[in-house]
Structures are given as structure tokens and as C-alpha cells.
Design a protein around this motif. Structure first.
Motif, mmCIF file in Angstrom:
data_model
loop_
_atom_site.group_PDB
_atom_site.id
_atom_site.type_symbol
_atom_site.label_atom_id
_atom_site.label_comp_id
_atom_site.label_asym_id
_atom_site.label_seq_id
_atom_site.Cartn_x
_atom_site.Cartn_y
_atom_site.Cartn_z
ATOM 1 N N LEU A 1 0.835 -1.192 0.000
ATOM 2 C CA LEU A 1 0.000 0.000 0.000
ATOM 3 C C LEU A 1 0.874 1.247 0.000
ATOM 4 N N GLN A 2 1.800 1.321 0.949
ATOM 5 C CA GLN A 2 2.587 2.538 1.102
ATOM 6 C C GLN A 2 3.855 2.545 0.238
ATOM 7 N N LEU A 3 4.754 1.560 0.442
ATOM 8 C CA LEU A 3 6.028 1.582 -0.272
ATOM 9 C C LEU A 3 5.837 1.581 -1.784
ATOM 10 N N SER A 4 4.913 0.764 -2.282
ATOM 11 C CA SER A 4 4.700 0.700 -3.731
ATOM 12 C C SER A 4 4.280 2.050 -4.295
ATOM 13 N N THR A 5 3.515 2.815 -3.508
ATOM 14 C CA THR A 5 3.083 4.135 -3.961
ATOM 15 C C THR A 5 4.266 5.093 -4.029
ATOM 16 N N TYR A 6 5.131 5.038 -3.028
ATOM 17 C CA TYR A 6 6.283 5.941 -3.013
ATOM 18 C C TYR A 6 7.325 5.553 -4.057
ATOM 19 N N ILE A 7 7.439 4.262 -4.351
ATOM 20 C CA ILE A 7 8.309 3.836 -5.454
ATOM 21 C C ILE A 7 7.811 4.440 -6.761
ATOM 22 N N THR A 8 6.490 4.380 -6.959
ATOM 23 C CA THR A 8 5.899 4.932 -8.178
ATOM 24 C C THR A 8 6.088 6.439 -8.241
ATOM 25 N N LEU A 9 5.924 7.121 -7.108
ATOM 26 C CA LEU A 9 6.139 8.566 -7.058
ATOM 27 C C LEU A 9 7.585 8.913 -7.397
ATOM 28 N N ALA A 10 8.533 8.189 -6.800
ATOM 29 C CA ALA A 10 9.946 8.451 -7.069
ATOM 30 C C ALA A 10 10.262 8.232 -8.547
ATOM 31 N N ASP A 11 9.734 7.156 -9.105
ATOM 32 C CA ASP A 11 9.969 6.863 -10.518
ATOM 33 C C ASP A 11 9.425 7.977 -11.402
ATOM 34 N N TRP A 12 8.241 8.483 -11.080
ATOM 35 C CA TRP A 12 7.632 9.556 -11.870
ATOM 36 C C TRP A 12 8.448 10.840 -11.778
ATOM 37 N N ILE B 1 -4.808 10.915 6.739
ATOM 38 C CA ILE B 1 -5.544 12.136 7.034
ATOM 39 C C ILE B 1 -4.502 13.209 7.319
ATOM 40 N N GLY B 2 -4.549 14.309 6.597
ATOM 41 C CA GLY B 2 -3.552 15.352 6.808
ATOM 42 C C GLY B 2 -3.670 16.450 5.777
ATOM 43 N N ASP B 3 -2.706 17.343 5.789
ATOM 44 C CA ASP B 3 -2.706 18.459 4.852
ATOM 45 C C ASP B 3 -2.179 18.012 3.494
ATOM 46 N N GLY B 4 -2.467 18.806 2.479
ATOM 47 C CA GLY B 4 -1.972 18.504 1.140
ATOM 48 C C GLY B 4 -2.709 17.329 0.516
ATOM 49 N N VAL B 5 -2.081 16.728 -0.480
ATOM 50 C CA VAL B 5 -2.700 15.615 -1.179
ATOM 51 C C VAL B 5 -2.858 14.427 -0.231
ATOM 52 N N LYS B 6 -3.987 13.760 -0.290
ATOM 53 C CA LYS B 6 -4.234 12.588 0.560
ATOM 54 C C LYS B 6 -3.569 11.361 -0.063
ATOM 55 N N PHE B 7 -3.270 10.395 0.780
ATOM 56 C CA PHE B 7 -2.568 9.197 0.321
ATOM 57 C C PHE B 7 -3.383 8.475 -0.758
ATOM 58 N N GLY B 8 -4.691 8.333 -0.524
ATOM 59 C CA GLY B 8 -5.536 7.666 -1.505
ATOM 60 C C GLY B 8 -5.560 8.395 -2.842
ATOM 61 N N GLU B 9 -5.487 9.720 -2.786
ATOM 62 C CA GLU B 9 -5.466 10.502 -4.025
ATOM 63 C C GLU B 9 -4.176 10.246 -4.796
ATOM 64 N N ARG C 1 -2.372 7.473 -4.733
ATOM 65 C CA ARG C 1 -2.477 6.151 -5.360
ATOM 66 C C ARG C 1 -3.356 6.199 -6.599
ATOM 67 N N ALA C 2 -4.428 6.980 -6.524
ATOM 68 C CA ALA C 2 -5.322 7.110 -7.677
ATOM 69 C C ALA C 2 -4.608 7.799 -8.843
ATOM 70 N N MET C 3 -3.729 8.740 -8.534
ATOM 71 C CA MET C 3 -2.981 9.443 -9.589
ATOM 72 C C MET C 3 -2.033 8.506 -10.325
ATOM 73 N N PHE C 4 -1.299 7.693 -9.563
ATOM 74 C CA PHE C 4 -0.202 6.918 -10.140
ATOM 75 C C PHE C 4 -0.535 5.454 -10.412
ATOM 76 N N LYS C 5 -1.573 4.934 -9.771
ATOM 77 C CA LYS C 5 -1.965 3.531 -9.978
ATOM 78 C C LYS C 5 -0.733 2.616 -9.948
ATOM 79 N N PRO C 6 -0.130 2.436 -8.785
ATOM 80 C CA PRO C 6 1.118 1.669 -8.672
ATOM 81 C C PRO C 6 1.031 0.279 -9.300
ATOM 82 N N ASP C 7 2.048 -0.062 -10.077
ATOM 83 C CA ASP C 7 2.190 -1.396 -10.666
ATOM 84 C C ASP C 7 3.579 -1.885 -10.287
ATOM 85 N N VAL C 8 3.721 -2.239 -9.018
ATOM 86 C CA VAL C 8 5.033 -2.573 -8.456
ATOM 87 C C VAL C 8 5.048 -4.028 -8.000
ATOM 88 N N THR C 9 6.097 -4.749 -8.338
ATOM 89 C CA THR C 9 6.299 -6.107 -7.838
ATOM 90 C C THR C 9 7.632 -6.162 -7.095
#
Length: 327
Positions: A50-61, A126-134, A136-144
Motif C-alpha cells: 500500500l505505502q512503499l509501492s506508492t512511493y516507489i511509483t512517485l519516485a519513478d515519476w 488524514i492530513g494536509d496537502g494531497v491525501k494518500f488515496g489521491e 495512489r489514484a494518480m499513479f496507480k502503482p504497478d510494483v512487484t
């Protein structure tokens, strides 16, 4: 992707770790790596897929390498013991792919000049700025991420030695109370009872030799009932001394190894499949949103709480008796 567009994203959606910092000073042409101030504490699956795969995708982007974030594992799934998350204990960090492409992670920031690291606060649910779920929706992680090789090989050896043909992930402990995203604890309890598990295995024509991956205690009545089956030979962690030792040392490592068993056998079932099978049989499908189901769920939760309080009372009595004898 143009650098200006990536910079605009950083400015609009990410919070820099340093208070008052300016995005242009931390994300520029020389920036090499992305650093997070940690992850939201949770279990291994949550923090990884859930978390690491999203940040991997963010870093790659962003065109950056990811410095593996430091974190702690949720103690609830490890007999109350709080331990640090060492990614290499569970995964092959040389075999991470994003959309089929290799992705290199950094174990630390050693050797990288500070000005070449984009340091951000992790995106809390829950917090300021972009939400975590948002995000994930932006990047749609495809990480293995491949499992740790030693755990993978141990699972393969156990499968071969004991003739394991199928695996069922029977998560009951916390799910009996919180349920999942769609169902209450009551539905999950019924769907993971031996009668439904065995009915599902028969329906799917599972072979007889099945490993059950579950965090149930050894004296759980569910285990006793499943061992009585004449059709299936159910095996649990408690049947393997080496796995019991692993569980006592680090239950998360056992879970990672059991996932290797699950992935390597031909016949598999998990909570979702058991739930779908149970509801499709009509037992509760027509009552799921009715007042009757809600009433039954309330009563079920009250019973669980009553049992929990009784266990706590007996435990406290035992402790006081032990202390009295020592005095």
C-alpha cells in the motif's frame, strides 16, 4: 515528463520535511533521490504493497531513486513486540520492478550530498496537502517486489518434503472484530468457519494436503475442528518446529515465508474467496444490509467484548495469585 511539470507537482502536493523550505531549493536538476520521514506504522503488507509501492511509483515519476524509508512494524501481529522494519528480511531488494521495469532502491542516503535529496513528509491518510488515496489514484502503482530468497527456498523445501498441494490464508484474529472494507466481523467469522472452508475446498476440487496460514493460537477450537476432517489433511505452523521457532522470533518473517508457500502452490484460497463463496451460497447475501444483519452484528460484537473482558479478568486473577504466592 517535463521537469517544470514535476516541480509544479512537488510544490502543489508534497510537504517538504524541513519547515519553511522552498520546493525549488530541494527539487532541481541535480536532485537524485527521494527521502521520506517514515511510513504510517502498520503491518508488513500495508507498509509494502500500500505505502512503499506508492512511493516507489512517485519516485519513478519524479525521475528519482527512493531511499528506503525507516519504519516500525505493528506489534499487534507480533505477539505485542514492536520491531523495526528491515526490508531485506522479507524481500529481495535487487528484484523490484515497476510496470515490468527494474527499479533500484537505496538502503541509505550515505554518499549522496544533502542538496541532491528531496526530503518530504510521508502522506498520512488524514492530513494536509494531497491525501494518500489521491496519490495512489494518480499513479496507480504497478510494483512487484520479489520475496527474500532464503524464505522462498525454505517454502519450496517444505512444499516438496511434506507434499503440500494447496494453501488457505485464514485470517481471523483482528478480522473477527473489524471485518474488512465490505463486511462486518460477523460475516468474516462465518465465512472462515471450518464448514465454509471445507465446502469451498470441495467446490474448487482442492487436493487433500493443505497448509493453513493463520495467526490463530495453537489451542484455537477452529484448528481442532479442522484437524478432525477426514477429507483433508490440514497442516499448521505448529506442525513444523522450525516454523514455530521463526514465529517466536519474528512472526512477520513467518508470514512472509507463508506467503511464499501460498504463491508456489497451485491451489489457493484467502478471506475474499471464502467470503464470496459464503455469500454466494445465499446464507447472508440477502441480509447483508438488513436490520436483522445489523442487529446480529451488534450482538456478535458485544459477545466478543464480553469474552475479551472475561479473559482479561482471569489473566489478572492469575497474576495476582502468582504474586501472592511469591510474597
Amino acid at each position: 515528463m517535463a521537469f517544470a511539470e514535476r516541480l509544479a507537482f512537488v510544490k502543489q502536493n508534497l510537504q517538504l520535511a524541513e519547515e519553511g523550505a522552498v520546493a525549488e531549493d530541494h527539487f532541481h536538476a541535480e536532485t537524485r533521490a527521494l527521502h521520506l520521514d517514515g511510513l504510517v506504522p502498520a503491518g508488513l503488507n500495508d507498509q509494502t504493497f500500500l505505502q512503499l509501492s506508492t512511493y516507489i511509483t512517485l519516485a519513478d515519476w519524479l525521475g528519482l531513486q527512493l531511499i528506503l524509508p525507516q519504519s516500525m512494524l505493528e506489534p499487534m501481529h507480533n505477539a505485542g513486540r514492536r520491531i523495526a522494519l528491515d526490508w531485506a528480511d522479507y524481500y529481495d531488494l535487487q528484484d523490484i520492478k515497476i510496470a515490468g521495469r527494474p527499479f533500484d532502491v537505496l538502503l541509505s542516503a550515505d554518499g549522496i550530498p544533502d542538496h541532491q535529496i528531496l526530503k518530504i513528509k510521508h502522506l498520512r491518510r488524514i492530513g494536509d496537502g494531497v491525501k494518500f488515496g489521491e496519490l495512489r489514484a494518480m499513479f496507480k502503482p504497478d510494483v512487484t517486489i520479489a520475496p527474500n530468497r532464503r524464505l522462498h527456498d525454505l517454502a519450496r523445501a517444505l512444499i516438496a518434503k511434506h507434499g503440500i498441494k494447496g494453501c488457505v490464508h485464514l485470517r481471523r484474529t483482528d478480522r473477527l472484530i473489524v471485518g474488512n472494507l465490505r463486511d462486518s466481523g460477523l460475516i468474516f467469522n462465518l465465512a472462515t468457519q471450518p464448514f465454509n472452508v471445507i465446502a469451498h475446498l470441495k467446490h474448487q476440487k482442492f487436493p487433500p494436503n493443505i497448509y493453513i496460514m493463520s495467526d490463530m493460537p495453537e489451542d484455537d477450537p477452529i484448528i481442532a475442528k479442522m484437524r478432525q476432517s477426514s477429507r483433508y489433511k490440514f497442516q499448521f505452523v505448529y506442525d513444523f518446529p522450525e516454523l514455530v521457532r521463526m514465529k517466536q522470533d519474528n512472526n512477520y518473517k513467518l508470514f512472509a515465508m507463508e506467503k511464499c508457500i501460498y504463491e508456489q502452490v497451485a491451489y489457493r484460497a484467502d478471506g475474499k474467496r471464502l467470503r464470496d463463496f459464503y455469500c454466494c451460497r445465499g446464507t447472508f447475501s440477502d441480509l447483508k444490509h438488513s436490520w436483522l444483519h445489523k442487529l446480529q452484528d451488534i450482538m456478535y460484537r458485544r459477545q466478543l467484548e464480553k469474552e475479551r473482558l472475561e479473559k482479561e479478568r482471569l489473566k489478572q486473577e492469575q497474576l495476582e495469585k502468582s504474586q501472592g504466592e511469591q510474597a
